[in-house]
Structure formats: structure tokens, C-alpha cells
Design a protein around this motif. Structure first.
Motif, PDB file in Angstrom:
ATOM      1  N   VAL A  51       0.857  -1.180   0.000  1.00  0.00           N
ATOM      2  CA  VAL A  51       0.000   0.000   0.000  1.00  0.00           C
ATOM      3  C   VAL A  51       0.894   1.231   0.000  1.00  0.00           C
ATOM      4  O   VAL A  51       1.769   1.370   0.868  1.00  0.00           O
ATOM      5  CB  VAL A  51      -0.922   0.020   1.234  1.00  0.00           C
ATOM      6  N   VAL A  52       0.708   2.119  -0.966  1.00  0.00           N
ATOM      7  CA  VAL A  52       1.487   3.363  -1.035  1.00  0.00           C
ATOM      8  C   VAL A  52       0.539   4.539  -0.841  1.00  0.00           C
ATOM      9  O   VAL A  52      -0.432   4.696  -1.586  1.00  0.00           O
ATOM     10  CB  VAL A  52       2.244   3.478  -2.370  1.00  0.00           C
ATOM     11  N   LEU A  53       0.837   5.349   0.169  1.00  0.00           N
ATOM     12  CA  LEU A  53      -0.034   6.462   0.551  1.00  0.00           C
ATOM     13  C   LEU A  53       0.376   7.761  -0.145  1.00  0.00           C
ATOM     14  O   LEU A  53       1.291   7.785  -0.963  1.00  0.00           O
ATOM     15  CB  LEU A  53       0.001   6.621   2.073  1.00  0.00           C
ATOM     16  N   GLY A  54      -0.314   8.843   0.213  1.00  0.00           N
ATOM     17  CA  GLY A  54      -0.109  10.119  -0.456  1.00  0.00           C
ATOM     18  C   GLY A  54       1.063  10.916   0.070  1.00  0.00           C
ATOM     19  O   GLY A  54       1.795  10.494   0.968  1.00  0.00           O
ATOM     20  N   GLY A  55       1.237  12.097  -0.499  1.00  0.00           N
ATOM     21  CA  GLY A  55       2.309  12.996  -0.096  1.00  0.00           C
ATOM     22  C   GLY A  55       2.467  14.102  -1.110  1.00  0.00           C
ATOM     23  O   GLY A  55       1.862  14.069  -2.193  1.00  0.00           O
ATOM     24  N   PRO A  56       3.298  15.102  -0.801  1.00  0.00           N
ATOM     25  CA  PRO A  56       3.439  16.269  -1.672  1.00  0.00           C
ATOM     26  C   PRO A  56       4.396  16.067  -2.840  1.00  0.00           C
ATOM     27  O   PRO A  56       4.505  16.935  -3.698  1.00  0.00           O
ATOM     28  CB  PRO A  56       3.986  17.328  -0.711  1.00  0.00           C
ATOM     29  N   ASP A  57       5.081  14.920  -2.883  1.00  0.00           N
ATOM     30  CA  ASP A  57       6.020  14.677  -3.973  1.00  0.00           C
ATOM     31  C   ASP A  57       5.297  14.593  -5.319  1.00  0.00           C
ATOM     32  O   ASP A  57       4.083  14.406  -5.374  1.00  0.00           O
ATOM     33  CB  ASP A  57       6.751  13.340  -3.773  1.00  0.00           C
ATOM     34  N   SER A  58       6.079  14.683  -6.377  1.00  0.00           N
ATOM     35  CA  SER A  58       5.592  14.341  -7.709  1.00  0.00           C
ATOM     36  C   SER A  58       6.302  13.072  -8.150  1.00  0.00           C
ATOM     37  O   SER A  58       7.493  12.892  -7.891  1.00  0.00           O
ATOM     38  CB  SER A  58       5.900  15.462  -8.708  1.00  0.00           C
ATOM     39  N   SER A  59       5.573  12.196  -8.817  1.00  0.00           N
ATOM     40  CA  SER A  59       6.225  10.999  -9.331  1.00  0.00           C
ATOM     41  C   SER A  59       7.167  11.333 -10.483  1.00  0.00           C
ATOM     42  O   SER A  59       7.917  10.475 -10.944  1.00  0.00           O
ATOM     43  CB  SER A  59       5.191   9.970  -9.778  1.00  0.00           C
ATOM     44  N   ASN A  60       7.149  12.597 -10.936  1.00  0.00           N
ATOM     45  CA  ASN A  60       8.106  13.053 -11.947  1.00  0.00           C
ATOM     46  C   ASN A  60       9.414  13.546 -11.336  1.00  0.00           C
ATOM     47  O   ASN A  60      10.338  13.909 -12.076  1.00  0.00           O
ATOM     48  CB  ASN A  60       7.488  14.174 -12.790  1.00  0.00           C
ATOM     49  N   ASP A  61       9.495  13.580 -10.009  1.00  0.00           N
ATOM     50  CA  ASP A  61      10.731  14.008  -9.357  1.00  0.00           C
ATOM     51  C   ASP A  61      11.891  13.119  -9.778  1.00  0.00           C
ATOM     52  O   ASP A  61      11.721  11.904  -9.979  1.00  0.00           O
ATOM     53  CB  ASP A  61      10.582  13.958  -7.832  1.00  0.00           C
ATOM     54  N   GLU A  62      13.067  13.727  -9.878  1.00  0.00           N
ATOM     55  CA  GLU A  62      14.250  12.981 -10.323  1.00  0.00           C
ATOM     56  C   GLU A  62      15.164  12.602  -9.168  1.00  0.00           C
ATOM     57  O   GLU A  62      16.291  12.169  -9.381  1.00  0.00           O
ATOM     58  CB  GLU A  62      15.031  13.818 -11.349  1.00  0.00           C
ATOM     59  N   ASN A  63      14.690  12.753  -7.928  1.00  0.00           N
ATOM     60  CA  ASN A  63      15.559  12.450  -6.791  1.00  0.00           C
ATOM     61  C   ASN A  63      15.615  10.947  -6.525  1.00  0.00           C
ATOM     62  O   ASN A  63      14.847  10.158  -7.066  1.00  0.00           O
ATOM     63  CB  ASN A  63      15.094  13.214  -5.542  1.00  0.00           C
ATOM     64  N   GLU A  64      16.538  10.551  -5.646  1.00  0.00           N
ATOM     65  CA  GLU A  64      16.749   9.131  -5.372  1.00  0.00           C
ATOM     66  C   GLU A  64      15.546   8.500  -4.686  1.00  0.00           C
ATOM     67  O   GLU A  64      15.245   7.322  -4.911  1.00  0.00           O
ATOM     68  CB  GLU A  64      18.016   8.936  -4.526  1.00  0.00           C
TER      69      GLU A  64
END
Length: 236
Positions: A51-64
Motif C-alpha cells: 500500500v502506497v499512501l499520499g504525499g506532496p512529492d511528484s512521481s516526476n521528481d528525479e531524486n533518489e
């Protein structure tokens, strides 16, 4: 020994809420990993579900963090491990499976849509046949907190749509689900969110509380039923 469910938090305050209550009530084992506290998304091969919950990130982020998260979700899909993503968890699922994540035409926030009505989503014909929605109406009121949306590939199945942001619930393969809205809120979580989330801080707190109270019984029933349907799909 029954396999445990792995729950991934992308933001500390965005916990499993109603989901955790159901797991505790049924005595199902689970582990919570908080990526916001620099914990790492563990291997998934021994998980009964992810189960993966929400958050302010974007799945387009290029971070590790995001690269690792997308990689683990691809592993989950490849191993046919049941998956449930909420909000960002939908977007990471679609991104990991080859779809796109783009800016939403409408930034959906809270309970009330731009026309002053409750945000609602409606099941597609495929959604009406999907076991995730067994025992539920074809339309239900939801809570939103997102500024991005997904574009599906041809082999993904659209299960529910919204008026202002079309792609609301999708399935990848046979048992990987992503849901754009939040169905896991408890009153305690709601209080935390309206006092801490930057987007919700721009709205009237008392009105948010009233909006939640007005639909809470229905909202909670739908949330519990959705999650229990997923648990059944996952073999629990």
C-alpha cells in the motif's frame, strides 16, 4: 505464516488511518515504512500486499527517493503482488507502469468542487464489474488533495471518473489499483491535515470540519468496504 502488508508513507502526517484500523481489527500483520523520515522502501518479494499512501512529492521528481519508489513499485507489479495506491500512490503506480503524470486541469482540494457541490466520482462500466467495488454504489462522495493527474496507457483499466479531473481510479494488470482521492481519513487525521497541510490551510477550517461531518458516515463506510474488498482480492 501469513505474509504481512507493507504500507509506505510518503509524508509522515499522511498515515493509513482507516486502513490501519481495519488491519488491527482483523489481526492482519503489517509494517509501516516512512520515506519522509529517511527510511527506505524495502524489497517487496515477501509482502502479501503493498500500500502506497499520499504525499506532496511528484512521481516526476528525479531524486533518489522517487527513483527508488518507482523501482520498487515496478517490482511489485512484475511479481503480481497486490498493490493499492492512494493519491500519490496512484500516480506512482501509473508512472511505474509506463503512463504519464501531468498537471491536473483542476487542482482538487477538500470536499467541495468548483461548482459548490461535493466532489464525487463515478464508476465506469469496467469499475462496476470490478471486485474492488463490490457492495458499493456506483457514485460516491470523496475528499481530494492533489494538483496532478494521470494519463493511462492502453493496457490500463479506468475504473472511475470525475467531472473536473477525469482519471480517478485505475487498475494495472489484475490486482494493482490506484485511487486519486483519499478514502482513509479519520477525524484525528483530518484535524492534523487542516492544521498542517499548505493547501488545506488556505481553506476555512470550520467549514472543512462541517463538510467532513456531513458525509462522515457514508465516507467511512465506503472507505472500510473498499479496503476490505482489496484485502479479499489480495487473499486476506
Amino acid at each position: 505464516m501469513e505474509k504481512e502488508i507493507l504500507i509506505i508513507k510518503n509524508m509522515t502526517r499522511e498515515g493509513p488511518g482507516l486502513l490501519e484500523e481495519e488491519l488491527n481489527a482483523r489481526g492482519i500483520g503489517y509494517t509501516i515504512t516512512d520515506l519522509d523520515q529517511d527510511q527506505f522502501f524495502p524489497p517487496v518479494e515477501n509482502c502479501g500486499a503493498v500500500v502506497v499512501l499520499g504525499g506532496p512529492d511528484s512521481s516526476n521528481d528525479e531524486n533518489e527517493k522517487m527513483k527508488s519508489e518507482l523501482s520498487r513499485i515496478r517490482e511489485t507489479i512484475a511479481a503480481h503482488i497486490p498493490y493499492l495506491g492512494i493519491c500519490l500512490g496512484l500516480q506512482t503506480l501509473v508512472k511505474a507502469a509506463g503512463g504519464r503524470v501531468i498537471k491536473s486541469p483542476v487542482r482538487e482540494t477538500g470536499f467541495i468542487d468548483p461548482e459548490g457541490n461535493n466532489f464525487t466520482i463515478e464508476l465506469t462500466d469496467e469499475g462496476k464489474q470490478d471486485p474492488l467495488f463490490e457492495g458499493l454504489d456506483h457514485t460516491f462522495k470523496v475528499f481530494h488533495l492533489h494538483g496532478e493527474t494521470v494519463e493511462l496507457t492502453g493496457d490500463m483499466t479506468l475504473l472511475a471518473v470525475g467531472k473536473f479531473c477525469r482519471n480517478q481510479i485505475a487498475r494495472v494488470g489484475g490486482n494493482a489499483y490506484g485511487i486519486q482521492c483519499h478514502f482513509e481519513l479519520t477525524p484525528e487525521m483530518m484535524e492534523t491535515w487542516i492544521n498542517e497541510d499548505p493547501d488545506l490551510l488556505q481553506l476555512d477550517k470550520e467549514q472543512l470540519r462541517k463538510n467532513f461531518t456531513a458525509i462522515r458516515d457514508e465516507y467511512t463506510r465506503v472507505g472500510r468496504r473498499l479496503f476490505n474488498n482489496f484485502l479479499r482480492i489480495a487473499g486476506f
